[in-house]
Design an enzyme around this catalytic site. Sequence first.
Site, mmCIF file in Angstrom:
data_model
loop_
_atom_site.group_PDB
_atom_site.id
_atom_site.type_symbol
_atom_site.label_atom_id
_atom_site.label_comp_id
_atom_site.label_asym_id
_atom_site.label_seq_id
_atom_site.Cartn_x
_atom_site.Cartn_y
_atom_site.Cartn_z
ATOM 1 N N TYR A 1 50.006 44.509 23.186
ATOM 2 C CA TYR A 1 51.040 44.046 24.111
ATOM 3 C C TYR A 1 52.371 44.767 23.866
ATOM 4 O O TYR A 1 53.155 44.960 24.797
ATOM 5 C CB TYR A 1 51.226 42.533 23.998
ATOM 6 N N GLU B 1 44.622 33.829 24.155
ATOM 7 C CA GLU B 1 43.583 34.720 23.656
ATOM 8 C C GLU B 1 43.249 34.439 22.201
ATOM 9 O O GLU B 1 42.078 34.516 21.802
ATOM 10 C CB GLU B 1 44.014 36.168 23.880
ATOM 11 N N PRO C 1 25.750 34.171 38.909
ATOM 12 C CA PRO C 1 26.102 32.876 38.318
ATOM 13 C C PRO C 1 25.380 31.716 38.977
ATOM 14 O O PRO C 1 25.066 30.714 38.314
ATOM 15 C CB PRO C 1 27.625 32.790 38.505
ATOM 16 N N VAL D 1 36.229 35.929 40.380
ATOM 17 C CA VAL D 1 36.730 37.201 40.903
ATOM 18 C C VAL D 1 36.525 38.264 39.838
ATOM 19 O O VAL D 1 37.082 38.170 38.745
ATOM 20 C CB VAL D 1 38.229 37.110 41.270
#
Length: 406
Positions: free
Chosen positions: A97, A139, A281, A395
């Site tokens: 990051y 995370e 899925p 998505v």
Amino acid sequence: MLSESSAAVVKATLPVVQAHGEAITGRFYQRMFDAHPELLNIFNRGNQATGQQKAALAAAVVAYAEHLAGPETMPWGPILDRIAHKHVSLGITATQYTIVGRHLMAAIGEVLGDAVTPDIAAAWDEVYWLLACELIAREARLYTEAGVAENGSVWRAWRVTGKAQETRDVVSFTLVPTDGGPVPNFTPGQYTSVAIDLDGDRGQQIRQYSLSGRPGADHWRITVKRVRGTGGAPDGLVSGFLHDRVAVGNTLRLSPPFGEVSAVAGEGPLLLVSAGIGLTPAMAALEHLAVAEPERPVVLVHADRTGAAHALRDALPRLQEQLPRLRLNLWYEDAADGELAGLTAQVSAGLVDPELIPLSPDAHVHLCGPLPFMNAVRGGLLRRGVPAERIAYEVFGPGMLRDERV
């Protein structure tokens, strides 16, 4: 929370940043990859080539800035969860990051030039780090839950034990860990990342594939469609490699299962709506329900070009026997080969009409397919009174639904 002084600056400069967003993110990626070419092993080169990645990043940064600087217009928690799951499936680390932030801020300065005063730079730096810190925290929790040690690798070696040609463009792989250890459980709707080493100087590429088999089995299954480039887009590097180069006995590197969307969430009636390879899925959901909740009422609506293009269709007669309350509604653009022996289904020609989807008032919904398809179906279901919070969707890639703010 964005500081009051930064909020005022961000509000004033949002139109300019938005207008130049794709130029900024395009310059950002160029700078970052020049300085850190190893990061090309993480990013999807196909999305880079088409410009989808830079457009999505620009939209996300601007939308998050709007969220911080103005009234609440979007439920950002679910969106941040989606991004965090994708990042951990790639093995993104907190230290990366810093690299992203440095090159993003430099790109803003290069594109906007002298208009970027120290106050403006500080305000947008604050926006970035608020976003980064939210993602880093999410995370870290996901890594811990997945059993990944701090600064450890997400990758584990799996051996291909089966390869099945489902259709001309779709294959399924069954896999087991090479270390003989346990096969992790997963929730239908979750995916695994697959890391492939390409030939020559193309390096590593990573793609996500939904787990299409039954949770709790002694193996995993992924079902992969070959991506054929259209409109100037390249053919899929990873899907082509898997189709052409991977055979039974080969080894692949896979991540733990990730993904914030459950295809079997809630209780009571379930509506599964899929198109093309978006069926994966839904198939995991049916395999799970056949064992765990065989009496649950389920409607499967699936769209495809033809019956022959409908992957995993041969499993439906068995699942229909195991799930006595399963109702099938199949839509084929060309329905000439739509019937299948042993299968009881309503087969329609053409595209899915959301108004004709069988719908229980209290149904929970899961969607997976191309973005235009999901936009159309979700919009139709919302108009028919299904609450937005009961419509889950997956998505893949850098896009988001048109009406995601609803």
